[in-house]
Design a protein around this motif. Structure first.
Motif: not given
Length: 371
Positions: A1-17
């Motif tokens: 499984m390759s790493n996820k290096w990029v998150y769209m804004f809609e995929e994140g939240d404030m816990t992922m600081r």
């Protein structure tokens, strides 16, 4: 499984600081609660660490994911990156977990080149639009040269000052489209003169160089000194936020501002901030023109102001703390570009903590912990 290096804004939240950095996590959180954020993506702090492991290079896997992010951004915004007819222009900003002075901050209007500029102007008969396009182009060349390629700002400032002197005007806004076009050409010539190569015209190359510049700035002398003084681990890395441009310098129905939901000096519960019409973000902090107090925005842009007041309430109710915000109005429509818990003086901290308890945002114990 390759790493996820990029998150769209809609995929994140404030816990992922830790992964998205402070700015990215807050942009994701604002997206999640339905605020008007231009939809882009964050390149993670792990990608920064990887960049150093790979000998200060962005590997192909990260770049592929960045371009997938660009494709999604194109879909959401209905514009294409590097397209001549309807180009998607982006801003690139750094965003570490802890805010740090001395790190690469912002590049605006990325994605412009001579052809894009000419085609944009050809598709619009409004002379004010031509001025806006050349204004954006000259800013982009200046910021990219300074921030990404480390050609000093002063060379460009000197050219602007000389141009204003020749034209007998005081402010940048008084320069015409023709003046700004000439400046853009002078800037490109200065770039070549300093670096021996032409200004990069390929938007994908511009984007890659800009992301590398953010990662590189994590390790610059100023950032390192600040990290040592403030016990910020080197291993944290910084994230990069890429988002579609909204233009505060489009016309007189546009502008940009910064605001606090409460007074950071006294703690008084009233909106404090500054706003500039027909300007881009750096103009407010650069002090080139005098901004108006945020209250005056109500007369100039009543609808955007009403929306902004709602956003302030939403943010305070969501974060339960005073917020420091950056926003842009484009053609009368409000866009939120950043929010974070605002810095404040000691007296203000005391008053705000007490008020937050009275308003039901905090328990007394939480309020004491804030101070």
């Amino acid at each position: 499984m390759s790493n996820k290096w990029v998150y769209m804004f809609e995929e994140g939240d404030m816990t992922m600081r830790n992964l998205l950095g402070g700015k990215g996590a807050n942009l994701a959180e604002m997206t999640k609660i339905g605020l008007p954020v231009p939809q882009g993506f964050t390149v993670t702090t792990e990608a920064c660490t990887q960049y150093y492991e790979d000998g200060r290079k962005i590997n192909d896997e990260i770049m592929t994911q960045v371009m997938e992010g660009v494709a999604k951004m194109e879909e959401i915004n209905g514009k294409k990156f590097g397209d001549l007819k309807n180009p998607l222009l982006v801003s690139v900003r750094s965003g570490a977990r802890a805010s740090m002075p001395g790190m690469m901050d912002t590049i605006l209007n990325l994605g412009l080149n001579d052809q894009v500029v000419e085609t944009m102007i050809a598709g619009n008969d409004d002379p004010a639009f031509e001025r806006f396009v050349y204004d954006s182009y000259r800013r982009f060349i200046q910021m990219f040269s300074d921030v990404v390629m480390e050609v000093g700002k002063k060379y460009f400032e000197q050219l602007i000052d000389k141009m204003k002197e020749e034209k007998g005007v005081q402010f940048d806004v008084d320069l015409t489209a023709a003046d700004l076009k000439e400046l853009a050409n002078q800037f490109k010539a200065e770039y070549k003169n300093q670096l021996g190569t032409d200004f990069p015209s390929d938007p994908v190359e511009q984007l890659k160089l800009a992301i590398e510049a953010v990662f590189r700035s994590w390790d610059n002398p100023r950032a390192n000194v600040y990290r040592r003084d403030n016990d910020i681990p080197y291993s944290w890395g910084t994230a990069v936020n890429v988002m579609p441009m909204v233009f505060g310098n489009l016309n007189n129905q546009s502008g940009t501002g910064v605001a606090f939901t409460r007074d950071p000096a006294t703690g008084e519960n009233k909106l404090m901030g500054e706003f500039l019409i027909n300007a881009q973000g750096e103009d407010v902090v650069a002090g080139v023109r005098t901004p108006m107090p945020i209250s005056q925005m109500e007369q100039e842009f009543p609808e955007a102001y009403a929306d902004f007041i709602k956003v302030c309430d939403t943010l305070e109710n969501h974060y339960h703390d005073m917020q420091d915000m950056e926003f842009t109005v484009e053609n009368g429509k409000l866009y939120m570009l950043q929010c974070r818990n605002g810095k404040r003086t000691a007296p203000a901290a005391l008053k705000i903590a007490c008020d937050l308890v009275d308003e039901g945002h905090k328990t007394p114990a939480e309020a004491v912990a804030m101070i």
